[in-house]
Write an enzyme that holds these catalytic residues in place. Sequence first.
Site, PDB file in Angstrom:
ATOM      1  N   ASP A  98      50.232  -5.435 -19.190  1.00 11.46           N
ATOM      2  CA  ASP A  98      50.723  -4.757 -18.007  1.00 11.46           C
ATOM      3  C   ASP A  98      51.939  -3.940 -18.419  1.00 11.46           C
ATOM      4  O   ASP A  98      52.421  -4.047 -19.547  1.00 11.46           O
ATOM      5  CB  ASP A  98      51.053  -5.770 -16.913  1.00 11.46           C
ATOM      6  CG  ASP A  98      52.145  -6.721 -17.346  1.00 11.46           C
ATOM      7  OD1 ASP A  98      52.417  -7.674 -16.626  1.00 11.46           O
ATOM      8  OD2 ASP A  98      52.719  -6.500 -18.420  1.00 11.46           O
ATOM      9  N   ASP A 152      54.540   1.288 -12.707  1.00 11.67           N
ATOM     10  CA  ASP A 152      54.432   1.528 -11.260  1.00 11.67           C
ATOM     11  C   ASP A 152      55.504   0.713 -10.550  1.00 11.67           C
ATOM     12  O   ASP A 152      56.185  -0.114 -11.138  1.00 11.67           O
ATOM     13  CB  ASP A 152      53.040   1.102 -10.766  1.00 11.67           C
ATOM     14  CG  ASP A 152      52.794  -0.391 -10.963  1.00 11.67           C
ATOM     15  OD1 ASP A 152      53.457  -0.989 -11.850  1.00 11.67           O
ATOM     16  OD2 ASP A 152      51.960  -0.957 -10.248  1.00 11.67           O
ATOM     17  N   GLN A 196      48.598   2.467  -5.507  1.00 14.85           N
ATOM     18  CA  GLN A 196      49.507   1.748  -4.627  1.00 14.85           C
ATOM     19  C   GLN A 196      49.213   2.182  -3.184  1.00 14.85           C
ATOM     20  O   GLN A 196      48.126   2.662  -2.892  1.00 14.85           O
ATOM     21  CB  GLN A 196      50.962   2.009  -5.035  1.00 14.85           C
ATOM     22  CG  GLN A 196      51.351   1.380  -6.371  1.00 14.85           C
ATOM     23  CD  GLN A 196      51.311  -0.144  -6.358  1.00 14.85           C
ATOM     24  OE1 GLN A 196      51.290  -0.790  -5.314  1.00 14.85           O
ATOM     25  NE2 GLN A 196      51.296  -0.739  -7.534  1.00 14.85           N
ATOM     26  N   GLY A 223      49.466  -3.565  -5.836  1.00 14.67           N
ATOM     27  CA  GLY A 223      50.111  -3.725  -4.532  1.00 14.67           C
ATOM     28  C   GLY A 223      49.380  -4.673  -3.606  1.00 14.67           C
ATOM     29  O   GLY A 223      49.586  -4.672  -2.393  1.00 14.67           O
ATOM     30  N   ASP A 273      42.473 -10.393 -13.006  1.00 15.30           N
ATOM     31  CA  ASP A 273      43.347 -11.287 -13.785  1.00 15.30           C
ATOM     32  C   ASP A 273      44.084 -12.180 -12.796  1.00 15.30           C
ATOM     33  O   ASP A 273      44.433 -11.722 -11.693  1.00 15.30           O
ATOM     34  CB  ASP A 273      44.365 -10.490 -14.610  1.00 15.30           C
ATOM     35  CG  ASP A 273      45.628 -10.182 -13.803  1.00 15.30           C
ATOM     36  OD1 ASP A 273      45.626  -9.151 -13.106  1.00 15.30           O
ATOM     37  OD2 ASP A 273      46.590 -10.991 -13.850  1.00 15.30           O
TER      38      ASP A 273
HETATM   39  C1  LIG Z   1      48.464  -6.342 -15.416  1.00 11.86           C
HETATM   40  C2  LIG Z   1      48.700  -5.496 -14.431  1.00 11.86           C
HETATM   41  C3  LIG Z   1      49.590  -4.318 -14.536  1.00 11.86           C
HETATM   42  O1  LIG Z   1      50.851  -4.733 -14.071  1.00 11.86           O
HETATM   43  C4  LIG Z   1      51.667  -3.735 -13.823  1.00 11.86           C
HETATM   44  O2  LIG Z   1      52.072  -3.110 -14.775  1.00 11.86           O
HETATM   45  N1  LIG Z   1      51.952  -3.441 -12.513  1.00 11.86           N
HETATM   46  C5  LIG Z   1      51.499  -4.187 -11.483  1.00 11.86           C
HETATM   47  N2  LIG Z   1      51.191  -5.485 -11.655  1.00 11.86           N
HETATM   48  C6  LIG Z   1      50.775  -6.214 -10.544  1.00 11.86           C
HETATM   49  C7  LIG Z   1      50.540  -7.582 -10.683  1.00 11.86           C
HETATM   50  C8  LIG Z   1      50.156  -8.304  -9.561  1.00 11.86           C
HETATM   51  N3  LIG Z   1      49.924  -9.638  -9.369  1.00 11.86           N
HETATM   52  C9  LIG Z   1      49.626  -9.777  -8.050  1.00 11.86           C
HETATM   53  N4  LIG Z   1      49.370 -10.988  -7.431  1.00 11.86           N
HETATM   54  C10 LIG Z   1      49.448 -12.219  -8.149  1.00 11.86           C
HETATM   55  N5  LIG Z   1      49.639  -8.606  -7.395  1.00 11.86           N
HETATM   56  C11 LIG Z   1      49.978  -7.666  -8.299  1.00 11.86           C
HETATM   57  C12 LIG Z   1      50.203  -6.305  -8.163  1.00 11.86           C
HETATM   58  C13 LIG Z   1      50.621  -5.584  -9.294  1.00 11.86           C
HETATM   59  C14 LIG Z   1      50.936  -4.183  -9.191  1.00 11.86           C
HETATM   60  O3  LIG Z   1      50.841  -3.567  -8.120  1.00 11.86           O
HETATM   61  N6  LIG Z   1      51.377  -3.527 -10.277  1.00 11.86           N
END
Ligand SMILES: C=CCOC(=O)Nc1nc2cc3[nH]c(NC)nc3cc2c(=O)[nH]1
Length: 379
Positions: A98, A152, A196, A223, A273
């Site tokens: 991420d 983001d 988003q 999001g 994930d």
């Molecule tokens: C691996 C992913 C890429 O992560 C990012 O770079 N940005 C990102 N991670 C999230 C991780 C989340 N976990 C949950 N619930 C447990 N909701 C999420 C929402 C996001 C998100 O909007 N952005």
Amino acid sequence: MNPSDTSLPSHFELLGTDGAARTGRLTTPHGVVRTPAFMPVGTAGAMKGMHWREVRDAGADIVLGNTYHLMLRPGAERIAALGGLQTFTGWNGPMLTDSGGFQVMSLADLRKVSEHAVTFRSHIDGAKVELSPERSIEVQRYLGSDIAMQMDECVRLPAERDDIDRAMRLSLRWAERSKRAFESAPDGYMLFGIVQGGDIPQLRHASAQGLVEIGFHGYAIGGLAVGEPQAVMLAMIDETAPLLPQERPRYLMGVGTPDDILEAVKRGIDMFDCVMPTRNGRHGVAFTRFGQVNLRNARHADDPRPLDAESPWPSTRNYARAYLHHLVKAGETLGAMLLSEINIAYYQFLMQGIRDAIAHGTFDEFYQRTREDWARGDI
Ligand SMILES: C=CCOC(=O)Nc1nc2cc3[nH]c(NC)nc3cc2c(=O)[nH]1
């Protein structure tokens, strides 16, 4: 930026559909990922409580690493000097990292968001850190992930429309910068954009259309799973998925329970994930074909039956519930280890069933039967 070209080191092939559900194959420099795919989360370069061979044997093709944790400790440049994440960890298969944005917002202290970057203090040693879209791409490249994510800003729900709109537009500008930084050194890896827009359909549409115009190898729906009811999450998938290119993978971040996954696959999601299988395992909760089983419950103390005698996973069919109950109550490390592998194995069993059902055009029957089994509950 044409990953449907199967001559490229990274590409996605859609192999079959059943309604809006899809099954495909995502080829990366480190191997092939069967979709729909569940990516176990190896936060700090390890799958908590498991050996990598168990993650592989359970059927996982790809795992997730967290940029935020790894850049703070042991450091991205150090991992690069040691051969990259696959060599460093020994996983040696596809990895997605991420961008770190989400965890900065949920873990770091004294974080500040500006147009240029997010600045924060490390939760480990308090050091001041600046994470810009360009630095995030640089870190992910040092880590050597097969799939990198744009940086983001994810807004937790419920939130004001103005704040959701501001974060969505900032994320679009960061998407542009992430892609430019990524393309400065094309290397056959993939970059995903992140949609988003919170729980507001018009903002979800604007975000999805903006990302498609920029163009990415795949599209994450971000999001969500940030406190909203499942119905809201599913409604936002319905608003977003149809706007994303059919021939690119869709990744629903941070999701979720087996029920969430089944509903999202039905709506056209390809990748997932979630920390739930390993985290719940460490807390004594097992995922099975018949729903969740809390092994802390005294009703298991004398039960000689395994969790599921029909399971293809040895630990699920060989260990008595009474033993698992004992390990959990005694706080034995083996309890967390066994339940982590049992849960990862169940999630991969579910994904294999989903892929087979879509390939055979029987997803609706699979959906119904699976939910009936869960509803039957643990006998
Ligand atoms: C691996 C992913 C890429 O992560 C990012 O770079 N940005 C990102 N991670 C999230 C991780 C989340 N976990 C949950 N619930 C447990 N909701 C999420 C929402 C996001 C998100 O909007 N952005």
